[in-house]
Design a protein around this motif. Sequence first.
Motif, PDB file in Angstrom:
ATOM      1  N   ASN A 102       0.810  -1.205  -0.088  1.00  0.00           N
ATOM      2  CA  ASN A 102      -0.030  -0.048   0.016  1.00  0.00           C
ATOM      3  C   ASN A 102       0.712   1.255  -0.077  1.00  0.00           C
ATOM      4  OD1 ASN A 102      -2.450  -1.515  -0.111  1.00  0.00           O
ATOM      5  ND2 ASN A 102      -2.663  -1.292   1.888  1.00  0.00           N
ATOM      6  N   LEU A 103       1.958   1.434   0.995  1.00  0.00           N
ATOM      7  CA  LEU A 103       2.827   2.522   0.884  1.00  0.00           C
ATOM      8  C   LEU A 103       3.449   2.761  -0.326  1.00  0.00           C
ATOM      9  CD1 LEU A 103       3.857   4.862   2.651  1.00  0.00           C
ATOM     10  CD2 LEU A 103       5.535   3.077   3.399  1.00  0.00           C
ATOM     11  N   LYS A 104       3.970   1.505  -0.965  1.00  0.00           N
ATOM     12  CA  LYS A 104       4.789   1.599  -2.366  1.00  0.00           C
ATOM     13  C   LYS A 104       3.915   2.314  -3.318  1.00  0.00           C
ATOM     14  CE  LYS A 104       8.250   0.259  -4.872  1.00  0.00           C
ATOM     15  NZ  LYS A 104       9.584   0.669  -4.635  1.00  0.00           N
ATOM     16  N   LEU A 105       2.484   1.817  -3.201  1.00  0.00           N
ATOM     17  CA  LEU A 105       1.493   2.121  -4.335  1.00  0.00           C
ATOM     18  C   LEU A 105       1.348   3.947  -4.055  1.00  0.00           C
ATOM     19  CD1 LEU A 105      -0.883  -0.648  -4.639  1.00  0.00           C
ATOM     20  CD2 LEU A 105       0.393   0.092  -6.314  1.00  0.00           C
ATOM     21  N   LEU A 106       1.054   4.230  -2.768  1.00  0.00           N
ATOM     22  CA  LEU A 106       0.789   5.641  -2.598  1.00  0.00           C
ATOM     23  C   LEU A 106       1.948   6.632  -2.939  1.00  0.00           C
ATOM     24  CD1 LEU A 106      -0.733   5.277   1.069  1.00  0.00           C
ATOM     25  CD2 LEU A 106      -1.736   6.001  -1.114  1.00  0.00           C
ATOM     26  N   ILE A 107       3.295   6.028  -2.464  1.00  0.00           N
ATOM     27  CA  ILE A 107       4.324   6.789  -3.121  1.00  0.00           C
ATOM     28  C   ILE A 107       4.510   6.845  -4.483  1.00  0.00           C
ATOM     29  CG2 ILE A 107       7.100   6.726  -3.057  1.00  0.00           C
ATOM     30  CD1 ILE A 107       6.781   5.339  -0.377  1.00  0.00           C
ATOM     31  N   GLY A 108       4.216   5.747  -5.262  1.00  0.00           N
ATOM     32  CA  GLY A 108       4.259   5.809  -6.745  1.00  0.00           C
ATOM     33  C   GLY A 108       3.404   6.779  -7.219  1.00  0.00           C
ATOM     34  N   ARG A 109       2.206   6.796  -6.824  1.00  0.00           N
ATOM     35  CA  ARG A 109       0.983   7.764  -7.410  1.00  0.00           C
ATOM     36  C   ARG A 109       1.482   9.203  -7.044  1.00  0.00           C
ATOM     37  NH1 ARG A 109      -1.298  10.393  -9.808  1.00  0.00           N
ATOM     38  NH2 ARG A 109      -3.453  10.647 -10.320  1.00  0.00           N
ATOM     39  N   THR A 110       1.723   9.313  -6.073  1.00  0.00           N
ATOM     40  CA  THR A 110       1.989  10.653  -5.554  1.00  0.00           C
ATOM     41  C   THR A 110       3.170  11.279  -6.356  1.00  0.00           C
ATOM     42  OG1 THR A 110       1.056  10.514  -3.281  1.00  0.00           O
ATOM     43  CG2 THR A 110       2.589  12.205  -3.502  1.00  0.00           C
ATOM     44  N   LEU A 111       4.248  10.499  -6.330  1.00  0.00           N
ATOM     45  CA  LEU A 111       5.375  10.889  -7.233  1.00  0.00           C
ATOM     46  C   LEU A 111       5.326  11.041  -8.766  1.00  0.00           C
ATOM     47  CD1 LEU A 111       8.554  11.321  -7.356  1.00  0.00           C
ATOM     48  CD2 LEU A 111       8.776   8.704  -7.542  1.00  0.00           C
ATOM     49  N   LEU A 112       4.249  10.195  -9.145  1.00  0.00           N
ATOM     50  CA  LEU A 112       3.698  10.642 -10.703  1.00  0.00           C
ATOM     51  C   LEU A 112       3.039  11.998 -10.811  1.00  0.00           C
ATOM     52  CD1 LEU A 112       3.174   9.450 -13.643  1.00  0.00           C
ATOM     53  CD2 LEU A 112       1.145   8.611 -12.860  1.00  0.00           C
ATOM     54  N   TRP A 113       2.278  12.094  -9.971  1.00  0.00           N
ATOM     55  CA  TRP A 113       1.512  13.451  -9.944  1.00  0.00           C
ATOM     56  C   TRP A 113       2.538  14.749  -9.736  1.00  0.00           C
ATOM     57  CZ3 TRP A 113       1.099  17.997  -6.800  1.00  0.00           C
ATOM     58  CH2 TRP A 113       0.173  18.744  -7.034  1.00  0.00           C
ATOM     59  N   VAL A 114       3.301  14.516  -8.918  1.00  0.00           N
ATOM     60  CA  VAL A 114       4.493  15.602  -8.729  1.00  0.00           C
ATOM     61  C   VAL A 114       5.347  15.917  -9.852  1.00  0.00           C
ATOM     62  CG1 VAL A 114       6.699  16.090  -7.465  1.00  0.00           C
ATOM     63  CG2 VAL A 114       4.818  15.551  -6.130  1.00  0.00           C
TER      64      VAL A 114
END
Length: 219
Positions: free
Chosen positions: A163-175
């Motif tokens: 879950n944390l891996k997915l959250l970081i990845g999704r946020t990084l994509l947006w940034v």
Amino acid sequence: MKHFEITQKGAGLHIEGFPDAVKVVHIESPDAVRLSDLALHKQDLEFADSCLEAINTVPEDPRVIREALWRSAIIHFLKCFGKSKARFKLTTDEALRGEPSEAMEAFNYFKALRDKYFVHDENSYSQSIPGAVLNDGSKDYKIEKIVCLSFGSVTMEQGNYSNLKLLIGRTLLWVVQEFDKLCESLTEELEKKSYADLTTRADVTYQFPTIDEVHKNRR
């Protein structure tokens, strides 16, 4: 969003990969400030992701190494969503837009972990229960020892990791997407300026922070 190597030449810095460049000019505007903030968010998110990756490369014993990496990943991820006087904070409304409701549930779980367990000691994930060891009554005293039974919850398991891996990845994509859009906008804006105006602008400079600056806000 690309990475460029920076080298030191004399008293200045040189960005590799631009053979025709004559200088790097400093840009000042609200969009430029936001661009800077996004770059710092990206730095924290990449560090958080690197901590997660590193967990898989270290031995399980001693356990403290994996636990330290796990907590650091959570703290640096959520740092991007926290209040700061030096940079704007990310919002889940933007970074997690379009994601299923489970994404927000996972985000709130990690935020509670950080706020009430890792950084502050407030919830039942850590407990210390005082007690007295009572003997069988055959001695001239009754209490053998005063003790505290201390417990800490294990939160690093596969579901939470994923879950944390997915959250970081999704946020990084947006940034990264926001950063790239701002770069395009700033480029269009600067291209409208005359070459003479651009060349007279101040160079980009960097000053090493001093010890006394640890107490001060960046801006």
